[in-house]
Motif scaffolding. Sequence first.
Motif, PDB file in Angstrom:
ATOM      1  N   PRO A  14      16.315  71.644  -8.805  1.00 55.32           N
ATOM      2  CA  PRO A  14      15.161  72.517  -9.050  1.00 55.32           C
ATOM      3  C   PRO A  14      13.866  71.741  -8.851  1.00 55.32           C
ATOM      4  N   LEU A  15      12.820  72.464  -8.550  1.00 55.25           N
ATOM      5  CA  LEU A  15      11.501  71.835  -8.456  1.00 55.25           C
ATOM      6  C   LEU A  15      11.101  71.361  -9.845  1.00 55.25           C
ATOM      7  N   PRO A  16      10.790  70.079  -9.997  1.00 54.47           N
ATOM      8  CA  PRO A  16      10.438  69.583 -11.328  1.00 54.47           C
ATOM      9  C   PRO A  16       9.022  70.001 -11.715  1.00 54.47           C
ATOM     10  N   GLU A  17       8.750  69.881 -12.987  1.00 51.59           N
ATOM     11  CA  GLU A  17       7.376  70.073 -13.454  1.00 51.59           C
ATOM     12  C   GLU A  17       6.520  68.985 -12.832  1.00 51.59           C
ATOM     13  N   LEU A  18       5.248  69.276 -12.669  1.00 48.58           N
ATOM     14  CA  LEU A  18       4.336  68.277 -12.113  1.00 48.58           C
ATOM     15  C   LEU A  18       3.814  67.380 -13.239  1.00 48.58           C
ATOM     16  N   THR A  19       4.738  66.606 -13.796  1.00 46.27           N
ATOM     17  CA  THR A  19       4.417  65.624 -14.828  1.00 46.27           C
ATOM     18  C   THR A  19       4.927  64.274 -14.348  1.00 46.27           C
ATOM     19  N   LEU A  20       4.372  63.228 -14.888  1.00 44.49           N
ATOM     20  CA  LEU A  20       4.774  61.894 -14.461  1.00 44.49           C
ATOM     21  C   LEU A  20       6.264  61.639 -14.655  1.00 44.49           C
ATOM     22  N   PRO A  21       6.827  61.902 -15.839  1.00 50.72           N
ATOM     23  CA  PRO A  21       8.265  61.634 -16.002  1.00 50.72           C
ATOM     24  C   PRO A  21       9.142  62.472 -15.069  1.00 50.72           C
ATOM     25  N   ALA A  22       8.819  63.744 -14.914  1.00 51.97           N
ATOM     26  CA  ALA A  22       9.638  64.620 -14.074  1.00 51.97           C
ATOM     27  C   ALA A  22       9.549  64.225 -12.601  1.00 51.97           C
ATOM     28  N   LEU A  23       8.346  63.916 -12.135  1.00 49.21           N
ATOM     29  CA  LEU A  23       8.191  63.502 -10.746  1.00 49.21           C
ATOM     30  C   LEU A  23       8.855  62.154 -10.488  1.00 49.21           C
ATOM     31  N   ARG A  24       8.702  61.223 -11.425  1.00 48.05           N
ATOM     32  CA  ARG A  24       9.338  59.904 -11.275  1.00 48.05           C
ATOM     33  C   ARG A  24      10.853  60.062 -11.156  1.00 48.05           C
ATOM     34  N   GLN A  25      11.438  60.900 -11.998  1.00 47.66           N
ATOM     35  CA  GLN A  25      12.883  61.127 -11.950  1.00 47.66           C
ATOM     36  C   GLN A  25      13.295  61.776 -10.633  1.00 47.66           C
ATOM     37  N   ALA A  26      12.508  62.724 -10.156  1.00 46.63           N
ATOM     38  CA  ALA A  26      12.830  63.399  -8.897  1.00 46.63           C
ATOM     39  C   ALA A  26      12.752  62.424  -7.717  1.00 46.63           C
ATOM     40  N   VAL A  27      11.726  61.581  -7.704  1.00 45.84           N
ATOM     41  CA  VAL A  27      11.615  60.577  -6.642  1.00 45.84           C
ATOM     42  C   VAL A  27      12.814  59.631  -6.707  1.00 45.84           C
ATOM     43  N   ALA A  28      13.156  59.180  -7.909  1.00 47.70           N
ATOM     44  CA  ALA A  28      14.288  58.264  -8.076  1.00 47.70           C
ATOM     45  C   ALA A  28      15.594  58.914  -7.609  1.00 47.70           C
ATOM     46  N   THR A  29      15.713  60.209  -7.779  1.00 46.67           N
ATOM     47  CA  THR A  29      16.925  60.913  -7.389  1.00 46.67           C
ATOM     48  C   THR A  29      16.966  61.200  -5.892  1.00 46.67           C
ATOM     49  N   LEU A  30      15.860  61.699  -5.342  1.00 48.26           N
ATOM     50  CA  LEU A  30      15.854  62.182  -3.962  1.00 48.26           C
ATOM     51  C   LEU A  30      15.486  61.122  -2.927  1.00 48.26           C
ATOM     52  N   VAL A  31      14.508  60.306  -3.245  1.00 46.51           N
ATOM     53  CA  VAL A  31      14.018  59.307  -2.283  1.00 46.51           C
ATOM     54  C   VAL A  31      13.714  57.994  -3.004  1.00 46.51           C
ATOM     55  N   PRO A  32      14.746  57.357  -3.545  1.00 47.30           N
ATOM     56  CA  PRO A  32      14.503  56.139  -4.331  1.00 47.30           C
ATOM     57  C   PRO A  32      13.795  55.040  -3.554  1.00 47.30           C
ATOM     58  N   SER A  33      13.936  55.026  -2.249  1.00 48.10           N
ATOM     59  CA  SER A  33      13.243  54.013  -1.450  1.00 48.10           C
ATOM     60  C   SER A  33      11.723  54.162  -1.526  1.00 48.10           C
ATOM     61  N   ARG A  34      11.248  55.325  -1.973  1.00 49.70           N
ATOM     62  CA  ARG A  34       9.803  55.573  -2.056  1.00 49.70           C
ATOM     63  C   ARG A  34       9.234  55.307  -3.453  1.00 49.70           C
ATOM     64  N   LEU A  35      10.066  54.822  -4.382  1.00 51.67           N
ATOM     65  CA  LEU A  35       9.556  54.531  -5.730  1.00 51.67           C
ATOM     66  C   LEU A  35       8.398  53.533  -5.727  1.00 51.67           C
ATOM     67  N   PRO A  36       8.456  52.447  -4.953  1.00 59.72           N
ATOM     68  CA  PRO A  36       7.289  51.545  -4.941  1.00 59.72           C
ATOM     69  C   PRO A  36       6.010  52.247  -4.491  1.00 59.72           C
ATOM     70  N   GLU A  37       6.109  53.101  -3.483  1.00 61.00           N
ATOM     71  CA  GLU A  37       4.955  53.875  -3.021  1.00 61.00           C
ATOM     72  C   GLU A  37       4.459  54.807  -4.132  1.00 61.00           C
ATOM     73  N   PHE A  38       5.390  55.455  -4.818  1.00 59.63           N
ATOM     74  CA  PHE A  38       5.054  56.346  -5.927  1.00 59.63           C
ATOM     75  C   PHE A  38       4.251  55.585  -6.986  1.00 59.63           C
ATOM     76  N   PHE A  39       4.754  54.409  -7.382  1.00 62.66           N
ATOM     77  CA  PHE A  39       4.072  53.638  -8.421  1.00 62.66           C
ATOM     78  C   PHE A  39       2.722  53.110  -7.944  1.00 62.66           C
ATOM     79  N   ASN A  40       2.624  52.713  -6.686  1.00 61.76           N
ATOM     80  CA  ASN A  40       1.328  52.274  -6.152  1.00 61.76           C
ATOM     81  C   ASN A  40       0.320  53.420  -6.148  1.00 61.76           C
TER      82      ASN A  40
END
Length: 117
Positions: A14-40
Motif C-alpha cells: 500500500p502507499l505509505p503515509e507521507l511520514t518519515l518512518p513510513a517513507l523510510r520503511q517503504a524505501v528500505a523495502t522497495l529500493v534499499p539501494s536508495r537509502l543513502p540518497e533518502f537520508f542525504n
Amino acid sequence: MTAPHAAGDVPVMPLPELTLPALRQAVATLVPSRLPEFFNDMQAAFVRAGDEDSVTPIRMFYRQWGVVIEIERHPHTAARLHAAERAVDDPDPDTRARAIREAGEIVRAAHRELAGG
C-alpha cells in the motif's frame, strides 16, 4: 498519454503515509539501494527548513519520496521509468525525446496519485 499503471500492475504494498518512518520503511523495502540518497535528502531538507525557518522543505522532501514510492510499488511502472531513464542517454534524438516524455508522464501520474487522483 500513457496510462499511469498498466492493467495488472498490482502494487506490491500500500502507499505509505507521507511520514518519515513510513517513507523510510517503504524505501528500505522497495529500493534499499536508495537509502543513502533518502537520508542525504532528508538531512538537506531539515537543514534547509532550519535555514529558511519553514516546514516547506520538509513537505517537499516527503512529496518527493512519496512519488518515488508510488512509482516503485508498481513493478511494471518502475521498470518503464528505469528504461526511460536509461534511454535518455541514447544517441538517437527521437529515442531520447520519447524517453523524456515517458518519464515525465510516469512522474506526473505519480504526483496526481499522491494528490488523490
